[in-house]
Write a protein that holds these residues in place. Sequence first.
Motif, PDB file in Angstrom:
ATOM      1  N   PHE A 161       0.833  -1.203   0.000  1.00  0.00           N
ATOM      2  CA  PHE A 161       0.000   0.000   0.000  1.00  0.00           C
ATOM      3  C   PHE A 161       0.868   1.253   0.000  1.00  0.00           C
ATOM      4  N   ALA A 162       1.834   1.337   0.911  1.00  0.00           N
ATOM      5  CA  ALA A 162       2.710   2.508   0.998  1.00  0.00           C
ATOM      6  C   ALA A 162       3.857   2.382   0.010  1.00  0.00           C
ATOM      7  N   GLN A 163       4.264   3.510  -0.583  1.00  0.00           N
ATOM      8  CA  GLN A 163       5.322   3.517  -1.590  1.00  0.00           C
ATOM      9  C   GLN A 163       6.532   4.313  -1.091  1.00  0.00           C
ATOM     10  N   PRO A 164       7.724   3.978  -1.572  1.00  0.00           N
ATOM     11  CA  PRO A 164       8.933   4.704  -1.155  1.00  0.00           C
ATOM     12  C   PRO A 164       8.891   6.191  -1.519  1.00  0.00           C
ATOM     13  N   ASP A 165       8.134   6.549  -2.582  1.00  0.00           N
ATOM     14  CA  ASP A 165       8.069   7.953  -3.010  1.00  0.00           C
ATOM     15  C   ASP A 165       6.983   8.733  -2.273  1.00  0.00           C
ATOM     16  N   GLN A 166       6.546   8.222  -1.116  1.00  0.00           N
ATOM     17  CA  GLN A 166       5.527   8.856  -0.263  1.00  0.00           C
ATOM     18  C   GLN A 166       4.121   8.761  -0.845  1.00  0.00           C
ATOM     19  N   GLU A 167       3.965   8.102  -1.971  1.00  0.00           N
ATOM     20  CA  GLU A 167       2.633   7.852  -2.523  1.00  0.00           C
ATOM     21  C   GLU A 167       2.071   6.585  -1.887  1.00  0.00           C
ATOM     22  N   ASN A 168       0.751   6.362  -2.068  1.00  0.00           N
ATOM     23  CA  ASN A 168       0.167   5.082  -1.705  1.00  0.00           C
ATOM     24  C   ASN A 168      -0.708   4.613  -2.861  1.00  0.00           C
ATOM     25  N   THR A 169      -1.357   3.486  -2.696  1.00  0.00           N
ATOM     26  CA  THR A 169      -2.125   2.913  -3.798  1.00  0.00           C
ATOM     27  C   THR A 169      -3.142   3.886  -4.367  1.00  0.00           C
ATOM     28  N   PHE A 170      -3.866   4.608  -3.491  1.00  0.00           N
ATOM     29  CA  PHE A 170      -4.940   5.482  -3.950  1.00  0.00           C
ATOM     30  C   PHE A 170      -4.405   6.819  -4.484  1.00  0.00           C
ATOM     31  N   SER A 171      -3.383   7.362  -3.831  1.00  0.00           N
ATOM     32  CA  SER A 171      -2.835   8.631  -4.325  1.00  0.00           C
ATOM     33  C   SER A 171      -2.152   8.433  -5.675  1.00  0.00           C
ATOM     34  N   ALA A 172      -1.597   7.226  -5.897  1.00  0.00           N
ATOM     35  CA  ALA A 172      -0.973   6.938  -7.194  1.00  0.00           C
ATOM     36  C   ALA A 172      -2.017   6.930  -8.312  1.00  0.00           C
ATOM     37  N   ILE A 173      -3.230   6.451  -8.000  1.00  0.00           N
ATOM     38  CA  ILE A 173      -4.302   6.449  -9.007  1.00  0.00           C
ATOM     39  C   ILE A 173      -4.707   7.883  -9.344  1.00  0.00           C
ATOM     40  N   ILE A 174      -4.816   8.728  -8.311  1.00  0.00           N
ATOM     41  CA  ILE A 174      -5.168  10.138  -8.542  1.00  0.00           C
ATOM     42  C   ILE A 174      -4.098  10.818  -9.393  1.00  0.00           C
ATOM     43  N   SER A 175      -2.821  10.559  -9.056  1.00  0.00           N
ATOM     44  CA  SER A 175      -1.717  11.133  -9.835  1.00  0.00           C
ATOM     45  C   SER A 175      -1.759  10.639 -11.278  1.00  0.00           C
ATOM     46  N   ALA A 176      -2.119   9.372 -11.448  1.00  0.00           N
ATOM     47  CA  ALA A 176      -2.153   8.775 -12.788  1.00  0.00           C
ATOM     48  C   ALA A 176      -3.168   9.475 -13.685  1.00  0.00           C
ATOM     49  N   PHE A 177      -4.340   9.776 -13.123  1.00  0.00           N
ATOM     50  CA  PHE A 177      -5.384  10.400 -13.947  1.00  0.00           C
ATOM     51  C   PHE A 177      -5.118  11.889 -14.189  1.00  0.00           C
ATOM     52  N   ASN A 178      -4.143  12.426 -13.463  1.00  0.00           N
ATOM     53  CA  ASN A 178      -3.717  13.804 -13.738  1.00  0.00           C
ATOM     54  C   ASN A 178      -2.594  13.861 -14.760  1.00  0.00           C
ATOM     55  N   LYS A 179      -1.997  12.684 -15.037  1.00  0.00           N
ATOM     56  CA  LYS A 179      -0.842  12.632 -15.951  1.00  0.00           C
ATOM     57  C   LYS A 179      -1.007  11.502 -16.967  1.00  0.00           C
ATOM     58  N   PHE A 180      -2.224  11.302 -17.419  1.00  0.00           N
ATOM     59  CA  PHE A 180      -2.480  10.167 -18.313  1.00  0.00           C
ATOM     60  C   PHE A 180      -1.958  10.421 -19.720  1.00  0.00           C
ATOM     61  N   ASN A 181      -1.806   9.314 -20.450  1.00  0.00           N
ATOM     62  CA  ASN A 181      -1.366   9.367 -21.843  1.00  0.00           C
ATOM     63  C   ASN A 181      -2.497   8.837 -22.714  1.00  0.00           C
ATOM     64  N   GLY A 182      -2.937   9.647 -23.684  1.00  0.00           N
ATOM     65  CA  GLY A 182      -4.073   9.262 -24.523  1.00  0.00           C
ATOM     66  C   GLY A 182      -3.841   7.960 -25.281  1.00  0.00           C
ATOM     67  N   GLY A 183      -2.627   7.758 -25.784  1.00  0.00           N
ATOM     68  CA  GLY A 183      -2.317   6.545 -26.521  1.00  0.00           C
ATOM     69  C   GLY A 183      -2.421   5.313 -25.652  1.00  0.00           C
ATOM     70  N   ALA A 184      -1.924   5.408 -24.411  1.00  0.00           N
ATOM     71  CA  ALA A 184      -1.980   4.277 -23.477  1.00  0.00           C
ATOM     72  C   ALA A 184      -3.430   3.926 -23.143  1.00  0.00           C
ATOM     73  N   ILE A 185      -4.265   4.958 -22.966  1.00  0.00           N
ATOM     74  CA  ILE A 185      -5.678   4.709 -22.644  1.00  0.00           C
ATOM     75  C   ILE A 185      -6.372   3.996 -23.802  1.00  0.00           C
ATOM     76  N   ILE A 186      -6.133   4.439 -25.024  1.00  0.00           N
ATOM     77  CA  ILE A 186      -6.744   3.796 -26.195  1.00  0.00           C
ATOM     78  C   ILE A 186      -6.311   2.332 -26.280  1.00  0.00           C
ATOM     79  N   ILE A 187      -5.020   2.078 -26.073  1.00  0.00           N
ATOM     80  CA  ILE A 187      -4.504   0.705 -26.145  1.00  0.00           C
ATOM     81  C   ILE A 187      -5.123  -0.172 -25.061  1.00  0.00           C
ATOM     82  N   SER A 188      -5.209   0.342 -23.847  1.00  0.00           N
ATOM     83  CA  SER A 188      -5.750  -0.472 -22.751  1.00  0.00           C
ATOM     84  C   SER A 188      -7.242  -0.747 -22.939  1.00  0.00           C
ATOM     85  N   LEU A 189      -8.023   0.255 -23.399  1.00  0.00           N
ATOM     86  CA  LEU A 189      -9.456   0.051 -23.613  1.00  0.00           C
ATOM     87  C   LEU A 189      -9.722  -0.956 -24.740  1.00  0.00           C
TER      88      LEU A 189
END
Length: 534
Positions: A161-189
Motif C-alpha cells: 500500500f505505501a510507496q517509497p516515493d511517499q505515494e500510496n495505492t490510492f494517491s498513485a491512481i489520482i496522480s495517474a489520472f492527472n498525468k495520463f497518456n491518450g495513446g496508453a488509454i486507447i490501447i488499454s481500452l
Amino acid sequence: MSDQSSYSAKGMSKYFLGKNLKKDIPASIVVFLVALPLCLGIALASGAPLFAGILSGIIGGIVVSSISGSQLSVSGPAAGLTVIVLNAITDLGSYDIFLMAIVVAGLIQILLGILKAGTIGDYFPNSVIIGMLAAIGIILILKQLPHAVGYDADYEGDQNFAQPDQENTFSAIISAFNKFNGGAIIISLLSIAVLILWPKVKKLEIIPAPLIVVALGIILAIVFNGTSLALAPDQLVQIPVVTNFADFKNLFIFPDVTALSNPKLWTVAITIAVVASLETLLSLEAVDKIDPIKRSSPTNRELVAQGIGNTIAGLVGALPMTAVIVRSSANVNSGGRTKVSAILHGVFLMLAVLLIPVLINKIPLSCLAAILLLVGYKLAKFSLFTQMWKDGKDQFIPFAVTILAVVFTDLLIGVGVGLAVAIFFLLRTNFRNPYFYTIDRSEGTDIIRLKLAQEVSFLNKGAIQYVLTHMPPNKTVIIDGSNSLFIDKDVLDTIHDYEHNAFTKNIKVELINVKSSYVVPKLSDMALDPKELS
C-alpha cells in the motif's frame, strides 16, 4: 514395474499429449506475458540487475515447476521480497555477497521440506485464503489502473500500500489520472474489449486473446509514434538486449563464497528462507482453492523444489523466488491444466531474451495492464463476496478483514491479521460448541452424565470449565471418557481439579474411563489400509 506405475506412465503420456496440451500452451503464453513485466519491475524495485528478475522467472518456470508436485503454481521473483532484497544488498555491500545468501536460503528451504515444515500450509483457514485471493485481485486492479492510463511511476509487480516515493495505492491512481497518456488509454481500452469479446467467437478462440492484445498494442504503439498519442520509452517493456556471446556471459553474476563467515549473510539467508517459504505455502494453498480439478499439492515437496530453485538462482545471479499468486492465478484463469504451462512460460522467457528482445521491447505496458485487470476481476468477483456473506459471519468477517489488511499493508501482514481474526472465531466457536460432550439426566434428577467426544483438545477447555463451574449443587456428576481417544492435558487438569474441589458444593464426581494421560494418535495409525478400500 507395478500395474499402478504402468498405469501412471500411460496416464502421464495422455496427460501431456492429450487435450491438456491444447489448454496449457495458450495458458503458458498468457503467463509469459504477465510474468515478463513483473520480473523486470521487481528486479528494478529490488535494486538488482534487470536480467536477475528474468533469470529468476526462467529458473522458477523450468526448474521449480519440473520438480514441484503442483500442477498450476508458477514461481518467480516475488513482490513480497523486494524490500528485503533491497535492504540486504545495501547491508551486505555487494550483489555477489547477497547471491551467497540466496544459496544458503535455498539450502535452508530444502532442509525445511525434508523436515516436513510444509504441513504448516495445511492449517490456513479457507476464509483467510479466499480473502487473500480476493485482496490480490483488488490490488491488481488498483495497481494496474495507473499503467493502463500511461502513468508508470510505480514498478510492475508492486503490491504494498505505501510507496517509497511517499505515494500510496490510492494517491498513485489520482496522480495517474492527472498525468495520463491518450495513446496508453486507447490501447488499454481496446485490449480489454479484445480480451472480453475474442474468446466468444469460437472459430477464433484457438489463438489466445492476450497474444492478439500484444500484437494490437505493438501495432498501435508504432502507429502513434510521432503523434500526440506517442508512448514514452518507460511506457514500454524494457529487457536487456543481448547482441553477442560476450553480452550474454556478462549477464550472469556469481556468488562470493568467502562471505560465508559474515554473520549478516546468515541473517539475510534465514529471513529470505522463512518469508519465501511462507509466501510459497500461501500461494500453493490459494492455487489449490481455484484449481478447477481441485487437486492437492504436496507442500513439503514444494519447499524442496523452491529450495533447489533458489540455490541455483544464487549460483547464477538471479533474484530469490517464491510461488507467486498473480502468475499462478493467470495460469488458472487462462485454462492451464498441468505444469507444462509453467515450464513453457520459463522457456518463453528465455527465448524472448535470447532471440527477440527488440520485439519484446515494443510491447506497451498498458496492454499488459489490461490482461492483469481481467485477472484481478476474476479473483475479486462480486459473487465471491455474496457467497462468503451467505456462509456466515464466522467466515465473512475473517475474509473481509484479510482483504482490508492485505490491501492496506502487504501480503504477509494482511494474512497474519486475517489469521488472528479467524483464530478468534475458531476459539469462540469451540467455546460455545455443545457437541464435544452431552449431558444425560435420564438416570435421575440428581445424576448428570457428561460424555466426552472422541477428540477433546485444549480449545475445548474453556467450555468444559464453564459447564463444570455452573453445575448445580447437591448432584452427582459422572464424567465419561469411554468414547475419547484423546483428551488434552489442560482439559485433564481441569477435570481433576474439579474432582478434588467439587465437594465444596456438595457435588460427588465420578470419572469413567478417563485416563491420567493420552498420547496423540499418529497420522500413519489413522490412515486407511488400501486393502480396506478394495
